[in-house]
Design a protein around this motif. Structure first.
Motif, PDB file in Angstrom:
ATOM      1  N   LEU A  37      -3.638  18.930   6.562  1.00  0.00           N
ATOM      2  CA  LEU A  37      -4.234  18.969   5.302  1.00  0.00           C
ATOM      3  C   LEU A  37      -3.155  18.506   4.184  1.00  0.00           C
ATOM      4  CD1 LEU A  37      -5.428  22.704   5.913  1.00  0.00           C
ATOM      5  CD2 LEU A  37      -6.584  20.643   5.654  1.00  0.00           C
ATOM      6  N   VAL A  38      -1.879  18.909   4.335  1.00  0.00           N
ATOM      7  CA  VAL A  38      -0.793  18.481   3.330  1.00  0.00           C
ATOM      8  C   VAL A  38      -0.737  17.039   3.165  1.00  0.00           C
ATOM      9  CG1 VAL A  38       1.540  18.636   2.611  1.00  0.00           C
ATOM     10  CG2 VAL A  38       0.302  20.790   3.487  1.00  0.00           C
ATOM     11  N   GLY A  39      -0.578  16.758   4.594  1.00  0.00           N
ATOM     12  CA  GLY A  39      -0.180  15.185   4.416  1.00  0.00           C
ATOM     13  C   GLY A  39      -1.182  14.046   4.080  1.00  0.00           C
ATOM     14  N   ASN A  40      -2.638  14.422   4.257  1.00  0.00           N
ATOM     15  CA  ASN A  40      -3.626  13.411   3.754  1.00  0.00           C
ATOM     16  C   ASN A  40      -4.283  13.680   2.404  1.00  0.00           C
ATOM     17  OD1 ASN A  40      -4.754  11.877   6.294  1.00  0.00           O
ATOM     18  ND2 ASN A  40      -4.532  13.844   7.092  1.00  0.00           N
ATOM     19  N   THR A  41      -4.062  15.154   2.292  1.00  0.00           N
ATOM     20  CA  THR A  41      -4.294  15.406   0.670  1.00  0.00           C
ATOM     21  C   THR A  41      -3.269  14.858  -0.295  1.00  0.00           C
ATOM     22  OG1 THR A  41      -5.334  17.499   1.102  1.00  0.00           O
ATOM     23  CG2 THR A  41      -4.609  17.186  -0.889  1.00  0.00           C
ATOM     24  N   PHE A  42      -2.101  14.696   0.237  1.00  0.00           N
ATOM     25  CA  PHE A  42      -0.910  14.043  -0.599  1.00  0.00           C
ATOM     26  C   PHE A  42      -1.538  12.523  -0.744  1.00  0.00           C
ATOM     27  CE2 PHE A  42       3.138  11.702  -0.144  1.00  0.00           C
ATOM     28  CZ  PHE A  42       3.597  11.884  -1.146  1.00  0.00           C
ATOM     29  N   ILE A  43      -1.698  11.916   0.188  1.00  0.00           N
ATOM     30  CA  ILE A  43      -2.045  10.419   0.092  1.00  0.00           C
ATOM     31  C   ILE A  43      -3.467   9.997  -0.773  1.00  0.00           C
ATOM     32  CG2 ILE A  43      -2.997   8.370   1.593  1.00  0.00           C
ATOM     33  CD1 ILE A  43      -1.404   9.244   3.833  1.00  0.00           C
ATOM     34  N   ILE A  44      -4.416  11.063  -0.703  1.00  0.00           N
ATOM     35  CA  ILE A  44      -5.464  10.773  -1.572  1.00  0.00           C
ATOM     36  C   ILE A  44      -4.806  11.095  -2.753  1.00  0.00           C
ATOM     37  CG2 ILE A  44      -7.887  11.831  -2.216  1.00  0.00           C
ATOM     38  CD1 ILE A  44      -8.055  12.778   0.725  1.00  0.00           C
ATOM     39  N   LEU A  45      -4.049  11.993  -3.411  1.00  0.00           N
ATOM     40  CA  LEU A  45      -3.720  12.312  -4.756  1.00  0.00           C
ATOM     41  C   LEU A  45      -2.979  11.197  -5.107  1.00  0.00           C
ATOM     42  CD1 LEU A  45      -3.104  16.008  -4.571  1.00  0.00           C
ATOM     43  CD2 LEU A  45      -4.934  15.106  -5.647  1.00  0.00           C
ATOM     44  N   LEU A  46      -2.086  10.758  -4.359  1.00  0.00           N
ATOM     45  CA  LEU A  46      -1.280   9.598  -4.890  1.00  0.00           C
ATOM     46  C   LEU A  46      -2.115   8.301  -5.083  1.00  0.00           C
ATOM     47  CD1 LEU A  46       2.235   9.478  -2.676  1.00  0.00           C
ATOM     48  CD2 LEU A  46       1.587  10.349  -5.061  1.00  0.00           C
ATOM     49  N   SER A  47      -2.861   8.053  -4.220  1.00  0.00           N
ATOM     50  CA  SER A  47      -4.021   6.891  -4.360  1.00  0.00           C
ATOM     51  C   SER A  47      -4.742   6.840  -5.613  1.00  0.00           C
ATOM     52  CB  SER A  47      -4.915   6.537  -3.205  1.00  0.00           C
ATOM     53  OG  SER A  47      -3.799   6.482  -2.039  1.00  0.00           O
ATOM     54  N   VAL A  48      -4.862   8.291  -6.009  1.00  0.00           N
ATOM     55  CA  VAL A  48      -6.043   8.340  -7.259  1.00  0.00           C
ATOM     56  C   VAL A  48      -5.176   8.426  -8.463  1.00  0.00           C
ATOM     57  CG1 VAL A  48      -7.297  10.135  -8.500  1.00  0.00           C
ATOM     58  CG2 VAL A  48      -7.857   9.602  -5.800  1.00  0.00           C
ATOM     59  N   LEU A  49      -3.907   9.125  -8.320  1.00  0.00           N
ATOM     60  CA  LEU A  49      -3.112   9.109  -9.781  1.00  0.00           C
ATOM     61  C   LEU A  49      -2.282   7.927 -10.049  1.00  0.00           C
ATOM     62  CD1 LEU A  49      -1.934  13.013  -8.961  1.00  0.00           C
ATOM     63  CD2 LEU A  49      -3.837  11.946 -10.690  1.00  0.00           C
ATOM     64  N   ASP A  50      -1.948   7.115  -9.143  1.00  0.00           N
ATOM     65  CA  ASP A  50      -0.995   6.168  -9.417  1.00  0.00           C
ATOM     66  C   ASP A  50      -1.706   4.744  -9.498  1.00  0.00           C
ATOM     67  OD1 ASP A  50       1.243   3.954  -9.067  1.00  0.00           O
ATOM     68  OD2 ASP A  50       2.478   5.612  -8.811  1.00  0.00           O
ATOM     69  N   PRO A  51      -1.547   4.190 -10.743  1.00  0.00           N
ATOM     70  CA  PRO A  51      -2.265   2.847 -10.673  1.00  0.00           C
ATOM     71  C   PRO A  51      -1.936   1.818  -9.961  1.00  0.00           C
ATOM     72  CG  PRO A  51      -1.924   3.747 -13.033  1.00  0.00           C
ATOM     73  CD  PRO A  51      -1.015   4.541 -11.838  1.00  0.00           C
ATOM     74  N   ARG A  52      -0.629   1.826  -9.254  1.00  0.00           N
ATOM     75  CA  ARG A  52      -0.003   0.695  -8.598  1.00  0.00           C
ATOM     76  C   ARG A  52      -0.725   0.935  -7.263  1.00  0.00           C
ATOM     77  NH1 ARG A  52       6.362   1.681 -10.141  1.00  0.00           N
ATOM     78  NH2 ARG A  52       5.404   3.914  -9.758  1.00  0.00           N
ATOM     79  N   LEU A  53      -1.179   2.128  -6.941  1.00  0.00           N
ATOM     80  CA  LEU A  53      -1.785   2.172  -5.599  1.00  0.00           C
ATOM     81  C   LEU A  53      -3.351   1.926  -5.665  1.00  0.00           C
ATOM     82  CD1 LEU A  53       0.155   5.182  -4.299  1.00  0.00           C
ATOM     83  CD2 LEU A  53       0.500   2.886  -4.032  1.00  0.00           C
ATOM     84  N   HIS A  54      -3.813   1.567  -6.623  1.00  0.00           N
ATOM     85  CA  HIS A  54      -5.476   1.067  -6.974  1.00  0.00           C
ATOM     86  C   HIS A  54      -5.589  -0.408  -6.232  1.00  0.00           C
ATOM     87  CE1 HIS A  54      -6.200   4.204 -10.278  1.00  0.00           C
ATOM     88  NE2 HIS A  54      -5.530   4.766  -9.185  1.00  0.00           N
ATOM     89  N   SER A  55      -5.423  -0.539  -4.970  1.00  0.00           N
ATOM     90  CA  SER A  55      -5.546  -1.685  -4.268  1.00  0.00           C
ATOM     91  C   SER A  55      -6.449  -1.458  -2.813  1.00  0.00           C
ATOM     92  CB  SER A  55      -4.287  -2.383  -3.715  1.00  0.00           C
ATOM     93  OG  SER A  55      -3.622  -1.306  -2.643  1.00  0.00           O
ATOM     94  N   PRO A  56      -6.926  -2.471  -2.497  1.00  0.00           N
ATOM     95  CA  PRO A  56      -7.919  -2.314  -1.305  1.00  0.00           C
ATOM     96  C   PRO A  56      -7.296  -1.509   0.224  1.00  0.00           C
ATOM     97  CG  PRO A  56      -8.070  -4.681  -2.133  1.00  0.00           C
ATOM     98  CD  PRO A  56      -7.050  -3.792  -2.792  1.00  0.00           C
ATOM     99  N   MET A  57      -5.948  -1.734   0.286  1.00  0.00           N
ATOM    100  CA  MET A  57      -5.351  -1.066   1.383  1.00  0.00           C
ATOM    101  C   MET A  57      -5.338   0.285   1.285  1.00  0.00           C
ATOM    102  SD  MET A  57      -1.445  -1.687   3.223  1.00  0.00           S
ATOM    103  CE  MET A  57      -0.860  -0.693   2.001  1.00  0.00           C
ATOM    104  N   TYR A  58      -4.861   0.912  -0.009  1.00  0.00           N
ATOM    105  CA  TYR A  58      -4.787   2.359  -0.131  1.00  0.00           C
ATOM    106  C   TYR A  58      -6.323   2.948  -0.454  1.00  0.00           C
ATOM    107  CZ  TYR A  58      -0.087   1.407  -0.391  1.00  0.00           C
ATOM    108  OH  TYR A  58       1.451   1.013  -0.050  1.00  0.00           O
ATOM    109  N   PHE A  59      -7.320   2.136  -0.974  1.00  0.00           N
ATOM    110  CA  PHE A  59      -8.529   2.740  -1.103  1.00  0.00           C
ATOM    111  C   PHE A  59      -9.202   2.615   0.446  1.00  0.00           C
ATOM    112  CE2 PHE A  59     -13.110   1.522  -0.736  1.00  0.00           C
ATOM    113  CZ  PHE A  59     -13.570   2.463  -1.661  1.00  0.00           C
ATOM    114  N   PHE A  60      -8.802   1.987   1.292  1.00  0.00           N
ATOM    115  CA  PHE A  60      -9.268   2.417   2.766  1.00  0.00           C
ATOM    116  C   PHE A  60      -8.342   3.617   3.304  1.00  0.00           C
ATOM    117  CE2 PHE A  60     -10.067  -2.508   2.890  1.00  0.00           C
ATOM    118  CZ  PHE A  60     -11.387  -2.485   2.470  1.00  0.00           C
ATOM    119  N   LEU A  61      -7.082   3.578   3.101  1.00  0.00           N
ATOM    120  CA  LEU A  61      -6.189   4.609   3.555  1.00  0.00           C
ATOM    121  C   LEU A  61      -6.658   5.930   2.951  1.00  0.00           C
ATOM    122  CD1 LEU A  61      -3.882   5.533   5.061  1.00  0.00           C
ATOM    123  CD2 LEU A  61      -2.230   4.889   3.204  1.00  0.00           C
ATOM    124  N   SER A  62      -7.090   6.022   1.497  1.00  0.00           N
ATOM    125  CA  SER A  62      -7.494   7.212   1.192  1.00  0.00           C
ATOM    126  C   SER A  62      -8.880   7.630   1.879  1.00  0.00           C
ATOM    127  CB  SER A  62      -7.703   7.151  -0.616  1.00  0.00           C
ATOM    128  OG  SER A  62      -8.796   6.188  -0.669  1.00  0.00           O
TER     129      SER A  62
END
Length: 312
Positions: A37-62
């Motif tokens: 719960l904590v780890g996957n929610t953490f990844i989703i939040l970071l992928s949404v909030l940080d513009p530098r993670l708005h890439s295909p790899m992090y889209f798939f990861l989220s």
């Protein structure tokens, strides 16, 4: 042979043959679920909030993180109840919902891991054309295909399984409702169901695994052509996390579903199944974050400790 399960539900035997382990497994599963719960929610939040993670790899990861959250939540709460107390029952409706979600999300994960392998193939083998090939529209289309295929597989597989006439004892020799366990519970001829399961397994498991192996074969050849050791390490580093996740996922799937049909193998398969269903979703966030500098920078930025912002 009766079919009163719609009224009485089922009994999930789980690990009841090892009562001394149930409390230990309760603690282990609870900790793994909390980490999921904590780890996957953490990844989703970071992928949404940080513009530098708005890439295909992090889209798939989220998407993978969201899938793991739904996947574990579909059965872990019921499993914890069964591990803690003497009541091992699950209603027919609860079993039906659990079966549908488990089948759908398991299929989606197979396809999504294949999509992520294709993403890594293009990143390593076609780096100059990466932005042109893996564009946002294609990313959304690939993810949609993964989710739709999972839904379609569950729609095709779940109703025939639930319409089987089940034996009177209603005891499922597993810790959750899944297709092979329910087929074994039936006292009728299950030839059609077994053939359907075998065909779908080839389409959903074997074919994606073959595509992943082909992708990584091409990646390995491309990496070996890189002359500098630093370049090879960098290229391999972009794929190592996904490769480890794929290895853990498919090795546990093979250990669970490709085993001899004898009581010892089925009992051993429960522990492999526990790792597949609970262990891999909790390990995925750790694998993708511990050595990932981009996620670490995004986390520091979220905490207000970003080095770039302090320098400016």
């Amino acid at each position: 042979m009766v079919n009163q399960s719609s009224l009485e539900g089922f009994i999930l035997l789980g690990f009841s043959e090892h009562p001394q382990l149930e409390r230990i497994l309760f603690v282990v599963v609870s900790a793994s679920y909390l980490l999921t719960l904590v780890g996957n929610t953490f990844i989703i939040l970071l992928s949404v909030l940080d513009p530098r993670l708005h890439s295909p790899m992090y889209f798939f990861l989220s998407n993978l993180s969201f899938l793991d959250l739904c996947f574990t939540t579909s059965f872990v709460p019921q499993m914890l109840v069964n591990l803690w107390g003497p009541n091992k029952t699950i209603s027919f409706l609860g079993c039906s919902v659990q079966l549908f979600i488990f089948m759908s999300l398991g299929t989606t994960e197979c396809i999504l891991l294949t999509v992520m392998a294709f993403d890594r193939y293009v990143a390593v083998c076609q780096p100059l054309h990466y932005a042109t090939i893996i564009h946002p529209r294609l990313c959304r289309q690939l993810v949609t295909v993964a989710w739709v295929m999972g839904l379609a597989q569950s729609i095709l597989q779940t109703p025939p399984t639930l319409h089987l006439p089940f034996c009177f004892h209603r005891q499922i020799n597993n810790f959750l409702c899944e297709v092979p366990s329910l087929i074994r519970l039936s006292c009728a001829d299950t030839t059609y169901n077994e053939i359907q399961l075998a065909v779908s397994s080839v389409i959903i498991v074997v074919v994606p695994l073959g595509l992943i192996l082909v992708s990584y074969g091409a990646i390995a050849r491309a990496v070996m052509r890189i002359k500098s050791a630093k370049g090879r390490r960098k290229a391999f580093g972009t794929c190592s996390s996904h490769l480890l996740v794929v290895t853990l996922f498919y090795s546990s799937v093979i250990a669970v579903y490709l085993q001899p049909k004898n009581p010892y193998a089925q009992e051993r398969g429960k522990f492999f199944g526990l790792f597949y269903a609970v262990g891999t979703p909790s390990l995925n966030p750790l694998i993708y974050t511990l050595r990932n500098q981009e996620i670490k920078r995004a986390f520091r930025k979220l905490l207000g400790k970003d080095e770039d912002s302090r320098e400016s």
